[in-house]
Motif scaffolding. Structure first.
Motif, PDB file in Angstrom:
ATOM      1  N   GLN A  24       6.535  -6.639   7.388  1.00  0.00           N
ATOM      2  CA  GLN A  24       7.368  -6.091   6.313  1.00  0.00           C
ATOM      3  C   GLN A  24       8.837  -6.478   6.445  1.00  0.00           C
ATOM      4  O   GLN A  24       9.567  -6.491   5.462  1.00  0.00           O
ATOM      5  N   GLY A  25       9.256  -6.812   7.661  1.00  0.00           N
ATOM      6  CA  GLY A  25      10.660  -7.125   7.872  1.00  0.00           C
ATOM      7  C   GLY A  25      11.009  -8.593   7.747  1.00  0.00           C
ATOM      8  O   GLY A  25      12.186  -8.968   7.917  1.00  0.00           O
ATOM      9  N   GLU A  26      10.043  -9.443   7.445  1.00  0.00           N
ATOM     10  CA  GLU A  26      10.309 -10.887   7.372  1.00  0.00           C
ATOM     11  C   GLU A  26      11.284 -11.196   6.230  1.00  0.00           C
ATOM     12  O   GLU A  26      11.222 -10.582   5.162  1.00  0.00           O
ATOM     13  N   ASP A  27      12.188 -12.148   6.499  1.00  0.00           N
ATOM     14  CA  ASP A  27      13.156 -12.526   5.461  1.00  0.00           C
ATOM     15  C   ASP A  27      12.700 -13.726   4.648  1.00  0.00           C
ATOM     16  O   ASP A  27      13.473 -14.267   3.844  1.00  0.00           O
ATOM     17  N   VAL A  28      11.471 -14.176   4.861  1.00  0.00           N
ATOM     18  CA  VAL A  28      10.860 -15.229   4.037  1.00  0.00           C
ATOM     19  C   VAL A  28       9.401 -14.852   3.813  1.00  0.00           C
ATOM     20  O   VAL A  28       8.872 -13.951   4.460  1.00  0.00           O
ATOM     21  N   GLY A  33       0.821  -1.207   0.000  1.00  0.00           N
ATOM     22  CA  GLY A  33       0.000   0.000   0.000  1.00  0.00           C
ATOM     23  C   GLY A  33       0.850   1.250   0.000  1.00  0.00           C
ATOM     24  O   GLY A  33       2.073   1.217   0.105  1.00  0.00           O
ATOM     25  N   VAL A  34       0.164   2.404  -0.084  1.00  0.00           N
ATOM     26  CA  VAL A  34       0.885   3.664  -0.119  1.00  0.00           C
ATOM     27  C   VAL A  34       1.679   3.926   1.153  1.00  0.00           C
ATOM     28  O   VAL A  34       2.715   4.560   1.128  1.00  0.00           O
ATOM     29  N   ASP A  35       1.206   3.420   2.270  1.00  0.00           N
ATOM     30  CA  ASP A  35       1.898   3.622   3.536  1.00  0.00           C
ATOM     31  C   ASP A  35       2.982   2.575   3.769  1.00  0.00           C
ATOM     32  O   ASP A  35       3.597   2.532   4.839  1.00  0.00           O
ATOM     33  N   GLY A  36       3.216   1.718   2.782  1.00  0.00           N
ATOM     34  CA  GLY A  36       4.248   0.698   2.913  1.00  0.00           C
ATOM     35  C   GLY A  36       3.759  -0.602   3.496  1.00  0.00           C
ATOM     36  O   GLY A  36       4.462  -1.619   3.440  1.00  0.00           O
ATOM     37  N   LYS A  37       2.558  -0.616   4.063  1.00  0.00           N
ATOM     38  CA  LYS A  37       2.019  -1.838   4.640  1.00  0.00           C
ATOM     39  C   LYS A  37       1.602  -2.807   3.530  1.00  0.00           C
ATOM     40  O   LYS A  37       1.187  -2.392   2.457  1.00  0.00           O
ATOM     41  N   ILE A  38       1.732  -4.086   3.830  1.00  0.00           N
ATOM     42  CA  ILE A  38       1.355  -5.116   2.858  1.00  0.00           C
ATOM     43  C   ILE A  38      -0.113  -5.455   3.083  1.00  0.00           C
ATOM     44  O   ILE A  38      -0.512  -5.853   4.178  1.00  0.00           O
ATOM     45  N   GLU A  39      -0.917  -5.309   2.037  1.00  0.00           N
ATOM     46  CA  GLU A  39      -2.357  -5.520   2.191  1.00  0.00           C
ATOM     47  C   GLU A  39      -2.877  -6.562   1.222  1.00  0.00           C
ATOM     48  O   GLU A  39      -2.468  -6.601   0.057  1.00  0.00           O
ATOM     49  N   PRO A  40      -3.777  -7.453   1.703  1.00  0.00           N
ATOM     50  CA  PRO A  40      -4.398  -8.421   0.789  1.00  0.00           C
ATOM     51  C   PRO A  40      -5.474  -7.738  -0.040  1.00  0.00           C
ATOM     52  O   PRO A  40      -6.266  -6.958   0.483  1.00  0.00           O
ATOM     53  N   ILE A  41      -5.474  -7.999  -1.344  1.00  0.00           N
ATOM     54  CA  ILE A  41      -6.509  -7.401  -2.189  1.00  0.00           C
ATOM     55  C   ILE A  41      -7.468  -8.456  -2.742  1.00  0.00           C
ATOM     56  O   ILE A  41      -8.569  -8.131  -3.161  1.00  0.00           O
ATOM     57  N   VAL A  42      -7.039  -9.729  -2.740  1.00  0.00           N
ATOM     58  CA  VAL A  42      -7.915 -10.821  -3.169  1.00  0.00           C
ATOM     59  C   VAL A  42      -7.640 -12.033  -2.282  1.00  0.00           C
ATOM     60  O   VAL A  42      -6.485 -12.399  -2.077  1.00  0.00           O
ATOM     61  N   VAL A  43      -8.699 -12.639  -1.757  1.00  0.00           N
ATOM     62  CA  VAL A  43      -8.603 -13.905  -1.018  1.00  0.00           C
ATOM     63  C   VAL A  43      -9.638 -14.844  -1.613  1.00  0.00           C
ATOM     64  O   VAL A  43     -10.821 -14.493  -1.681  1.00  0.00           O
ATOM     65  N   THR A  44      -9.206 -16.016  -2.042  1.00  0.00           N
ATOM     66  CA  THR A  44     -10.111 -16.931  -2.734  1.00  0.00           C
ATOM     67  C   THR A  44     -10.040 -18.330  -2.144  1.00  0.00           C
ATOM     68  O   THR A  44      -8.949 -18.843  -1.863  1.00  0.00           O
ATOM     69  N   HIS A  45     -11.221 -18.934  -1.951  1.00  0.00           N
ATOM     70  CA  HIS A  45     -11.363 -20.328  -1.538  1.00  0.00           C
ATOM     71  C   HIS A  45     -12.716 -20.796  -2.037  1.00  0.00           C
ATOM     72  O   HIS A  45     -13.610 -19.986  -2.300  1.00  0.00           O
ATOM     73  N   ALA A  46     -12.865 -22.085  -2.200  1.00  0.00           N
ATOM     74  CA  ALA A  46     -14.139 -22.611  -2.697  1.00  0.00           C
ATOM     75  C   ALA A  46     -15.284 -22.347  -1.736  1.00  0.00           C
ATOM     76  O   ALA A  46     -16.448 -22.268  -2.144  1.00  0.00           O
ATOM     77  N   ASP A  47     -14.983 -22.201  -0.439  1.00  0.00           N
ATOM     78  CA  ASP A  47     -15.991 -21.970   0.593  1.00  0.00           C
ATOM     79  C   ASP A  47     -16.015 -20.486   0.964  1.00  0.00           C
ATOM     80  O   ASP A  47     -15.062 -19.985   1.557  1.00  0.00           O
TER      81      ASP A  47
END
Length: 353
Positions: A138-142, A106-120
């Motif tokens: 944001q700091g994770e190395d994986v 996002g614009v503030d640097g945060k990681i945001e989900p924009i699509v989440v999909t599952h059959a249920d």
């Protein structure tokens, strides 16, 4: 077994060919079995010879081609970015994964989900809530954060409980992650104009499917197509903005004209026509120095700023030679990557002089 039954009895055919799928421990394999009967002196089938041939790679290649063809069709269907990315994720479930999640920065640097999909759908709502409570660090190395930074895909052919424990933020987060039942995952970057736009994550859970390099290559190709969707949406948005801007400029009271990087007039609005007496037909597509004689002499006097307003480029009154007469106008300009936009007024503020 079906082949053996089909070859039993006197009326059994001389051969039977079967194509079937075997799914065990999350691995899907395809085989072709050919069976021929062995008959006794009375013509009855005593036994059968069966030959099995593994065609898993062939079937996976066929499925991959169909999958990418559908992805291309989705790409050509809409210029709405969110709708296209949602369709891509829905295409992946359940063909490739039980879950598909798309993230972006996002614009503030945060990681945001924009699509989440599952059959249920109920699981989707539950996962969206979890994503808001525990967004990617944001700091994770994986994981997602690392793929966003590096642009390098990650694949985990098997997810162990130890890996889940290591990734958990707290006891509640751990319980939620365990309830998903993840068995394997892949995260790939979605390319953008200026680096990585986002990520697509594919998770195997209920199906217990295992991932390999062939699966990774397929989802990387899907992410490339998602990148095309991002670029198409961006270009469409820019085109809409330019069209709107051109419409506005064409109808404002101030004289406005646009000159491209080669010095050619590309826009000449109605007010510019009224003030100068030169029509758009007279000047469009012509070099500015030809359309307005004497421009070379007055150009150094005209202030050109990097952005409009803020007092950076106050208008300067300069004389222009138009159709054999001298016309004084207050001119200023704003430069941008593709050229310069000039605005001007006649000596009385507007109108022809």
């Amino acid at each position: 077994l079906p082949g053996r039954l089909a070859l039993s009895g006197v009326d059994a055919p001389e051969s039977v060919t079967l194509r079937f799928r075997i799914r065990a421990t999350g691995e899907e394999r395809w085989s072709v079995a050919s069976a021929r009967p062995l008959r006794n002196d009375e013509g009855e089938v005593d036994a059968a010879i069966s030959i099995f041939r593994d065609i898993t790679q062939l079937k996976r290649a066929e499925q991959a081609q169909r999958f990418l063809a559908e992805a291309t069709e989705i790409l050509n269907r809409s210029l709405d970015l969110d709708a296209t990315l949602t369709s891509f994720a829905q295409l992946a479930v359940p063909t490739l994964a039980d879950w598909c999640v798309i993230h972006r920065k996002g614009v503030d640097g945060k990681i945001e989900p924009i699509v989440v999909t599952h059959a249920d759908p109920t699981k989707v709502r539950w996962a969206e809530e979890l994503g808001h409570r525990w967004p990617p660090d944001q700091g994770e190395d994986v994981g997602i954060a690392h793929v966003l930074r590096s642009g390098v895909s990650e694949i985990y052919p098997e997810i162990t409980d130890e890996m889940v424990v290591a990734a958990a933020r707290n006891a509640e987060h751990l319980a939620s992650m365990r309830s998903v039942g993840m068995t394997a995952s892949m995260t790939v970057p979605i390319p953008g104009r200026e680096g990585v736009f986002g990520t697509m994550t594919f998770v195997s859970a209920e199906s217990s499917r295992k991932y390999d390099e062939q699966d990774l290559e397929l989802v990387q190709e899907l992410a490339q197509r998602a990148g095309f969707a991002v670029e198409n949406a961006r270009l469409f948005g820019e085109a809409e903005e330019r069209a709107h801007a051109a419409l506005v400029l064409s109808n404002v009271d101030d004289g406005v004209f646009l000159v491209d990087g080669d010095g050619v007039i590309r826009l000449w609005n109605r007010a510019a026509e009224a003030i100068t007496g030169l029509t758009a037909r007279d000047v469009l597509g012509r070099p500015l120095v030809e359309a307005i004689p004497g421009w070379v002499q007055v150009a150094p006097l005209i202030p050109v700023g990097e952005r409009p307003g803020a007092g950076e480029n106050p208008a300067e009154a300069v004389p222009l030679e138009v159709e054999g007469r001298e016309l004084w106008v207050s001119l200023s300009g704003v430069g941008f990557e593709e050229g310069t936009v000039f605005g001007f007024l006649g000596p009385n503020g507007a109108g022809k002089t």
